[in-house]
Write a protein that holds these residues in place. Structure first.
Motif, PDB file in Angstrom:
ATOM      1  N   GLY A 137     -33.547   5.054 -46.222  1.00  0.00           N
ATOM      2  CA  GLY A 137     -33.786   6.472 -46.494  1.00  0.00           C
ATOM      3  C   GLY A 137     -35.234   6.833 -46.242  1.00  0.00           C
ATOM      4  N   SER A 138     -35.542   8.108 -46.435  1.00  0.00           N
ATOM      5  CA  SER A 138     -36.912   8.585 -46.230  1.00  0.00           C
ATOM      6  C   SER A 138     -37.169   9.759 -47.160  1.00  0.00           C
ATOM      7  CB  SER A 138     -37.129   9.000 -44.775  1.00  0.00           C
ATOM      8  OG  SER A 138     -36.244  10.054 -44.420  1.00  0.00           O
ATOM      9  N   GLN A 139     -38.420  10.104 -47.338  1.00  0.00           N
ATOM     10  CA  GLN A 139     -38.779  11.237 -48.170  1.00  0.00           C
ATOM     11  C   GLN A 139     -40.187  11.712 -47.795  1.00  0.00           C
ATOM     12  OE1 GLN A 139     -39.795   8.321 -51.905  1.00  0.00           O
ATOM     13  NE2 GLN A 139     -39.577  10.478 -52.413  1.00  0.00           N
ATOM     14  N   VAL A 140     -40.490  12.937 -48.198  1.00  0.00           N
ATOM     15  CA  VAL A 140     -41.835  13.491 -48.046  1.00  0.00           C
ATOM     16  C   VAL A 140     -42.410  13.646 -49.443  1.00  0.00           C
ATOM     17  CG1 VAL A 140     -43.198  15.466 -47.278  1.00  0.00           C
ATOM     18  CG2 VAL A 140     -41.267  14.673 -45.894  1.00  0.00           C
ATOM     19  N   VAL A 141     -43.608  13.102 -49.649  1.00  0.00           N
ATOM     20  CA  VAL A 141     -44.229  13.154 -50.968  1.00  0.00           C
ATOM     21  C   VAL A 141     -45.644  13.706 -50.848  1.00  0.00           C
ATOM     22  CG1 VAL A 141     -42.873  11.171 -51.735  1.00  0.00           C
ATOM     23  CG2 VAL A 141     -45.188  10.813 -50.851  1.00  0.00           C
TER      24      VAL A 141
END
Length: 204
Positions: A161-165
């Motif tokens: 998965g991936s995310q923007v933080v």
């Protein structure tokens, strides 16, 4: 996936990475993972039963604090290599979180797990400067492969998965009870406003 409840590669690679991440943990080097076993004996008038249980492994690695100066004079050390076939990347893997190291290519965050070990392998890289190894990190999707070579062994991780933080979300370097990895870089390209993070797990 369980994660340690302290402040958690993937890859925080940008011009102000060292200052933006803040305090991560106490200074420490790589430590071994310890798995303890407990033995319980239960006795009755007719039978004796011995049961051995193994608790979750204890992750003893602790990410070091980023240097106060982004270009702190950390030694230049290559500990292995990283390969991301989908991005056409095959590069040496450095050790260090100062920009002096990250400017040379993908770099492992000291104090996080090493490739193939239990814990979270954290790697940072640039998107638009120097060799910009993580320029297209946002193209990675679940199932894509990332290979690490470390101490003569090759380890295959797959994207989960991936995310923007934000830069303040330092939990991306938290250690885990399973062999995982995190890659991160500044986001969007050319800006240090956010971090693009890719999560991986060691392939079975």
């Amino acid at each position: 996936m369980k994660r340690i409840a302290a402040a958690m590669v993937v890859v925080l690679l940008c011009a102000d990475v060292a200052m933006a991440v803040g305090v991560i943990g106490r200074e420490s080097g790589d430590a071994e993972v310890v798995v303890a076993a407990t033995t319980t004996t239960t006795t009755t008038t007719t039978t004796t039963t011995t049961t051995t249980t193994t608790p979750p492994p204890v992750v003893q690695t602790t990410p070091v604090r980023p240097p106060r100066q982004p270009y702190a004079a950390e030694p230049i050390v290559v500990i292995g290599s990283i390969e991301i076939p989908k991005l056409g990347l095959n590069a040496p893997l450095g050790e260090g979180i100062s920009l002096r190291n990250i400017d040379r290519g993908p770099s492992h965050w000291p104090g996080t797990a090493m490739p193939g070990r239990i814990g979270n392998v954290v790697v940072a890289g640039h998107r638009v400067t120097h060799t910009h190894p993580f320029r297209h990190i946002d193209q990675l999707v679940p199932g894509d492969e990332v290979f690490f070579e470390y101490q003569g062994a090759r380890y295959r991780y797959v994207v989960t998965g991936s995310q923007v933080v934000t830069p303040q979300q330092t939990e991306i370097v938290n250690q885990t009870y399973e062999p995982t990895a995190t890659l991160f870089a500044c986001h969007p390209p050319g800006s240090a406003r956010y971090r693009y993070v890719v999560h991986l797990a060691l392939a079975k």
